[in-house]
Design a protein around this motif. Structure first.
Motif, PDB file in Angstrom:
ATOM      1  N   HIS A 263     -10.619  29.745  84.953  1.00  0.00           N
ATOM      2  CA  HIS A 263     -12.075  29.601  84.963  1.00  0.00           C
ATOM      3  C   HIS A 263     -12.473  28.685  86.109  1.00  0.00           C
ATOM      4  CE1 HIS A 263     -10.999  25.822  82.981  1.00  0.00           C
ATOM      5  NE2 HIS A 263     -12.195  25.376  83.321  1.00  0.00           N
ATOM      6  N   LYS A 264     -13.740  28.756  86.491  1.00  0.00           N
ATOM      7  CA  LYS A 264     -14.260  27.892  87.549  1.00  0.00           C
ATOM      8  C   LYS A 264     -15.465  27.135  87.018  1.00  0.00           C
ATOM      9  CE  LYS A 264     -15.685  27.828  92.401  1.00  0.00           C
ATOM     10  NZ  LYS A 264     -15.856  28.631  93.637  1.00  0.00           N
ATOM     11  N   ALA A 265     -15.458  25.826  87.212  1.00  0.00           N
ATOM     12  CA  ALA A 265     -16.494  24.971  86.630  1.00  0.00           C
ATOM     13  C   ALA A 265     -17.678  24.800  87.576  1.00  0.00           C
ATOM     14  CB  ALA A 265     -15.899  23.612  86.286  1.00  0.00           C
ATOM     15  N   HIS A 266     -18.888  24.732  86.985  1.00  0.00           N
ATOM     16  CA  HIS A 266     -20.114  24.416  87.719  1.00  0.00           C
ATOM     17  C   HIS A 266     -20.964  23.483  86.857  1.00  0.00           C
ATOM     18  CE1 HIS A 266     -19.613  27.323  90.984  1.00  0.00           C
ATOM     19  NE2 HIS A 266     -19.191  28.187  90.079  1.00  0.00           N
TER      20      HIS A 266
ATOM     21  N   ASN B 140     -24.295  23.118  85.317  1.00  0.00           N
ATOM     22  CA  ASN B 140     -25.438  23.955  84.962  1.00  0.00           C
ATOM     23  C   ASN B 140     -26.512  23.123  84.261  1.00  0.00           C
ATOM     24  OD1 ASN B 140     -24.522  26.622  85.827  1.00  0.00           O
ATOM     25  ND2 ASN B 140     -22.938  26.403  84.254  1.00  0.00           N
ATOM     26  N   PRO B 141     -27.769  23.558  84.306  1.00  0.00           N
ATOM     27  CA  PRO B 141     -28.858  22.806  83.663  1.00  0.00           C
ATOM     28  C   PRO B 141     -28.705  22.804  82.144  1.00  0.00           C
ATOM     29  CG  PRO B 141     -29.631  24.946  84.416  1.00  0.00           C
ATOM     30  CD  PRO B 141     -28.262  24.779  84.968  1.00  0.00           C
ATOM     31  N   PRO B 142     -29.226  21.778  81.469  1.00  0.00           N
ATOM     32  CA  PRO B 142     -29.124  21.708  80.000  1.00  0.00           C
ATOM     33  C   PRO B 142     -29.710  22.957  79.350  1.00  0.00           C
ATOM     34  CG  PRO B 142     -29.944  19.635  80.896  1.00  0.00           C
ATOM     35  CD  PRO B 142     -29.946  20.618  82.037  1.00  0.00           C
ATOM     36  N   ALA B 143     -28.943  23.515  78.393  1.00  0.00           N
ATOM     37  CA  ALA B 143     -29.386  24.747  77.736  1.00  0.00           C
ATOM     38  C   ALA B 143     -28.693  24.903  76.390  1.00  0.00           C
ATOM     39  CB  ALA B 143     -29.091  25.961  78.613  1.00  0.00           C
ATOM     40  N   LYS B 144     -29.337  25.658  75.524  1.00  0.00           N
ATOM     41  CA  LYS B 144     -28.728  26.089  74.275  1.00  0.00           C
ATOM     42  C   LYS B 144     -28.140  27.480  74.513  1.00  0.00           C
ATOM     43  CE  LYS B 144     -29.905  27.520  69.569  1.00  0.00           C
ATOM     44  NZ  LYS B 144     -31.008  27.739  68.600  1.00  0.00           N
ATOM     45  N   VAL B 145     -26.897  27.690  74.085  1.00  0.00           N
ATOM     46  CA  VAL B 145     -26.245  28.976  74.331  1.00  0.00           C
ATOM     47  C   VAL B 145     -25.963  29.663  73.001  1.00  0.00           C
ATOM     48  CG1 VAL B 145     -25.221  28.149  76.479  1.00  0.00           C
ATOM     49  CG2 VAL B 145     -23.910  28.007  74.367  1.00  0.00           C
TER      50      VAL B 145
ATOM     51  N   GLN C   7     -10.625  29.441  70.407  1.00  0.00           N
ATOM     52  CA  GLN C   7     -11.399  28.288  70.875  1.00  0.00           C
ATOM     53  C   GLN C   7     -12.202  28.571  72.139  1.00  0.00           C
ATOM     54  OE1 GLN C   7      -8.180  28.709  71.319  1.00  0.00           O
ATOM     55  NE2 GLN C   7      -7.458  27.841  73.252  1.00  0.00           N
ATOM     56  N   TYR C   8     -12.240  29.842  72.582  1.00  0.00           N
ATOM     57  CA  TYR C   8     -12.868  30.161  73.872  1.00  0.00           C
ATOM     58  C   TYR C   8     -14.366  30.410  73.687  1.00  0.00           C
ATOM     59  CZ  TYR C   8      -7.964  30.760  75.100  1.00  0.00           C
ATOM     60  OH  TYR C   8      -6.612  30.547  75.288  1.00  0.00           O
ATOM     61  N   THR C   9     -15.104  29.338  73.469  1.00  0.00           N
ATOM     62  CA  THR C   9     -16.522  29.444  73.120  1.00  0.00           C
ATOM     63  C   THR C   9     -17.407  29.561  74.359  1.00  0.00           C
ATOM     64  OG1 THR C   9     -16.810  27.035  73.141  1.00  0.00           O
ATOM     65  CG2 THR C   9     -16.102  28.051  71.060  1.00  0.00           C
ATOM     66  N   LEU C  10     -18.643  29.986  74.130  1.00  0.00           N
ATOM     67  CA  LEU C  10     -19.615  30.114  75.213  1.00  0.00           C
ATOM     68  C   LEU C  10     -20.006  28.741  75.757  1.00  0.00           C
ATOM     69  CD1 LEU C  10     -21.264  32.164  76.822  1.00  0.00           C
ATOM     70  CD2 LEU C  10     -23.026  32.055  75.042  1.00  0.00           C
ATOM     71  N   GLU C  11     -20.044  27.746  74.887  1.00  0.00           N
ATOM     72  CA  GLU C  11     -20.374  26.383  75.330  1.00  0.00           C
ATOM     73  C   GLU C  11     -19.376  25.888  76.375  1.00  0.00           C
ATOM     74  OE1 GLU C  11     -20.265  27.337  72.210  1.00  0.00           O
ATOM     75  OE2 GLU C  11     -22.173  26.806  71.247  1.00  0.00           O
ATOM     76  N   LYS C  12     -18.081  26.250  76.195  1.00  0.00           N
ATOM     77  CA  LYS C  12     -17.054  25.726  77.104  1.00  0.00           C
ATOM     78  C   LYS C  12     -17.192  26.295  78.515  1.00  0.00           C
ATOM     79  CE  LYS C  12     -13.581  24.325  73.752  1.00  0.00           C
ATOM     80  NZ  LYS C  12     -12.198  24.481  73.258  1.00  0.00           N
ATOM     81  N   ILE C  13     -17.486  27.598  78.645  1.00  0.00           N
ATOM     82  CA  ILE C  13     -17.631  28.123  80.003  1.00  0.00           C
ATOM     83  C   ILE C  13     -18.914  27.604  80.636  1.00  0.00           C
ATOM     84  CG2 ILE C  13     -18.720  30.286  79.237  1.00  0.00           C
ATOM     85  CD1 ILE C  13     -16.545  29.663  82.369  1.00  0.00           C
ATOM     86  N   TYR C  14     -19.960  27.396  79.848  1.00  0.00           N
ATOM     87  CA  TYR C  14     -21.216  26.902  80.430  1.00  0.00           C
ATOM     88  C   TYR C  14     -21.040  25.472  80.957  1.00  0.00           C
ATOM     89  CZ  TYR C  14     -26.232  26.429  81.128  1.00  0.00           C
ATOM     90  OH  TYR C  14     -27.479  26.268  81.695  1.00  0.00           O
ATOM     91  N   LYS C  15     -20.200  24.695  80.268  1.00  0.00           N
ATOM     92  CA  LYS C  15     -19.941  23.318  80.709  1.00  0.00           C
ATOM     93  C   LYS C  15     -18.782  23.248  81.705  1.00  0.00           C
ATOM     94  CE  LYS C  15     -21.525  21.222  76.367  1.00  0.00           C
ATOM     95  NZ  LYS C  15     -21.101  20.436  75.174  1.00  0.00           N
ATOM     96  N   GLY C  16     -18.095  24.384  81.948  1.00  0.00           N
ATOM     97  CA  GLY C  16     -16.982  24.395  82.905  1.00  0.00           C
ATOM     98  C   GLY C  16     -15.683  23.871  82.344  1.00  0.00           C
ATOM     99  N   GLU C  17     -15.524  23.892  81.003  1.00  0.00           N
ATOM    100  CA  GLU C  17     -14.320  23.354  80.379  1.00  0.00           C
ATOM    101  C   GLU C  17     -13.247  24.410  80.150  1.00  0.00           C
ATOM    102  OE1 GLU C  17     -15.789  21.670  76.796  1.00  0.00           O
ATOM    103  OE2 GLU C  17     -16.856  20.020  77.778  1.00  0.00           O
ATOM    104  N   ASP C  18     -13.632  25.653  79.962  1.00  0.00           N
ATOM    105  CA  ASP C  18     -12.689  26.737  79.687  1.00  0.00           C
ATOM    106  C   ASP C  18     -13.438  28.056  79.843  1.00  0.00           C
ATOM    107  OD1 ASP C  18     -10.419  28.139  78.967  1.00  0.00           O
ATOM    108  OD2 ASP C  18      -9.977  26.875  77.232  1.00  0.00           O
ATOM    109  N   CYS C  19     -12.721  29.165  79.756  1.00  0.00           N
ATOM    110  CA  CYS C  19     -13.396  30.458  79.823  1.00  0.00           C
ATOM    111  C   CYS C  19     -13.970  30.843  78.452  1.00  0.00           C
ATOM    112  CB  CYS C  19     -12.445  31.547  80.311  1.00  0.00           C
ATOM    113  SG  CYS C  19     -10.998  31.796  79.276  1.00  0.00           S
TER     114      CYS C  19
END
Length: 535
Positions: free
Chosen positions: A382-385, A387-392, A401-413
């Motif tokens: 994965h590649k981290a960026h 991103n602006p604060p948001a609810k996903v 454990q591969y949640t949408l929150e993790k890719i949005y925060k750049g922690e995992d896919c």
């Protein structure tokens, strides 16, 4: 006059009394050094004994190779002498039809004399692209369990620039003669990569049924079973066929397998490493495993294939490459260390590795192989960026454990089971924002085929009056609108969605990825980047 190792050893060993007399002469004047000199002499004697043994072993190997070559030449002469005039004429006519680098094949595979088209492939898909820098060859056969070919092709094509796609060709050699199976593989490739088939970057070929000789009753060697001997023998023939077909198409030839993944920008890395070599070379290795990631000059392929065909029944292909290098550069009068040094000038290893073996189920029935290249390094999945604060949120079923929150925060896919029509992924900003650009990447190195298909990118304007107008009367932005007020501003192509957002839309409350059809594969988001005026 130069003495050979054996002659020197014989001279040193004549008479056991010589060393004792020599040391006795010294004992009077250098009594304390006797043990030292005797130890050094014994060490020298041991080294010379080892050198003589190694010399005999190497000479035996070379003699065996020369005997095999003489046997083949004699067999060729006998076969030619026993041919009828009609058969001689037929072979002569066949040789005239063949390219120069193919004219010897019917000597090593004499059954081909009965089949004029026995070494010409069935080209199932392809634009006959030639003149490229890099040709990649992938043999594939039917496996009892999992097939990895489509994932391998996704990995090789993932992220190639337009220029790189135009300057390479990937040849998939379906090394089977069952027409139904060959057709099924070809159709799956065409379905997954229609654009690449059309452009000519992908070619699919298969052998004629008459190419393979009778592979029953092969001599069992090295303790291998009959099935394994047959498997490795056919494999040698597969590599030979593929290499000869690929030879006239480009400058360099890269041998790959059908169960690997590639590092990003592997083509640029290969070309750069090859350009850095100041000396002549025969093989550049971009993986330490088997016959994966081996680069050859196309001009060398006829010689390599001829050597393979001489000994295709005897040893596996990676052993044959090593023997070819030994014959080419090693001096039988030198020791093994010197031989390895000479071979290393022609067989050069690149690190880190660019290709990793991913298959577990071998093409040899019942064989499990958990081979991994330790020099490949850790996969970047994965590649981290920022991103602006948001609810996903998402309607997809999340995997472990591969949640949408993790890719949005750049922690995992983000990884979810196969989407169906109507599923969505949504990012709702805590405060409406001026969004300038967006970028979404699906799939990753280990699972390049787990992409989003038939998926649109939609934005929800923050202005409620504007949303009501979109639903009631259409819009001025020339974007299709959904019934709940979203504008469809983009879509995924080959696993990626990217673009700029028309600033006249104003502030945006949410971005949604909407899936419009069922998918046969799972879905991964490996990169999410939302660019605003604030970040």
């Amino acid at each position: 006059m130069r003495l050979r190792h054996g002659q020197l050893l014989a001279g040193l060993c004549l008479g056991a009394t010589f060393p004792l007399l020599w040391f006795a002469a010294w004992q009077g004047s250098r009594g304390n050094d006797l043990d030292t000199y005797e130890s050094q002499f014994l060490q020298l004697r041991q080294r010379l004994l080892y050198a003589e043994k190694e010399n005999k072993r190497r000479s035996h190997e070379l003699s065996s190779a020369l005997d095999e070559i003489r046997r083949i030449v004699a067999t060729r002469a006998n076969l030619t002498a026993n041919l009828t005039d009609d058969m001689k004429l037929k072979i002569l006519n066949l040789a005239r039809k063949l390219p120069m680098h193919l004219t010897n094949m019917h000597y090593y595979l004499p059954h081909l004399r009965e089949y004029e088209d026995g070494i010409f492939p069935n080209v199932i898909f392809g634009q006959q692209r030639t003149g490229v820098s890099l040709v990649m060859g992938i043999p594939t056969v039917k496996r009892e369990k999992k097939n990895y070919l489509i994932s391998t092709l996704h990995s090789l094509l993932h992220g190639l620039s337009e220029e790189q796609e135009k300057d390479c060709v990937i040849i998939i050699f379906v090394a089977e003669v069952n027409a139904d199976y060959v057709k099924s593989v070809a159709e799956s490739i065409k379905t997954s990569f229609p654009r690449e088939i059309q452009s000519g970057v992908l070619e699919v070929i298969s052998p004629p049924a008459s190419y393979y000789p009778d592979l029953s009753n092969l001599k069992k060697t090295f303790g291998d079973s009959e099935d394994r001997v047959r498997w490795r023998t056919k494999q040698n023939l597969d590599y030979s066929f593929l290499m000869l077909y690929a030879q006239p198409k480009g400058t360099l030839y890269l041998q790959l397998e059908d169960d690997i993944i590639a590092k990003p920008d592997y083509i640029a890395s290969i070309k750069s490493f090859a350009a850095q070599q100041s000396q002549d070379w025969m093989v550049l290795e971009f993986s330490q495993l088997g016959f994966i990631g081996k680069l050859f000059k196309s001009e060398d392929l006829p010689l390599i294939v001829e050597f393979f065909l001489m000994f295709y029944k005897d040893k596996p292909v990676d052993w044959l490459i090593d023997h070819l290098l030994w014959v080419k550069v090693c001096n039988p009068e030198k020791d093994a260390t010197h031989c390895e040094q000479e071979k290393s000038k022609f067989r050069i290893r690149a690190k880190p590795s660019l290709f990793q073996h991913m298959g577990i189920h071998s093409s040899l029935a019942g064989k499990i192989q958990n081979l991994k290249d330790k020099d490949f390094g850790k996969n970047v999945l994965h590649k981290a960026h920022k991103n602006p604060p948001a609810k996903v949120d998402t309607s997809l079923r999340i995997y472990q454990q591969y949640t949408l929150e993790k890719i949005y925060k750049g922690e995992d896919c983000f990884w979810a089971s196969a989407p169906v029509a109507g599923d969505y992924i949504r990012f709702t900003f805590l405060n409406p924002l001026k969004v300038e650009k967006y970028f979404f990447r699906s799939g990753n190195m280990e699972h390049p085929g787990d992409k989003l298909f038939n998926t649109t990118v939609e934005v929800l304007p923050a202005d409620e009056m504007q949303r009501k107008e979109l639903v009631d009367t259409g819009n001025k932005f020339n974007y299709p609108a959904t019934k709940d007020g979203y504008l469809k501003i983009g879509a995924f192509e080959n696993g990626i969605a990217e673009g700029s957002i028309n600033q006249s839309i104003g502030r945006i409350k949410a971005i949604r990825l909407s899936i419009s059809s069922d998918s046969p594969v799972w879905a991964i988001l490996s990169e999410v980047f939302i660019k605003t005026s604030e970040n």
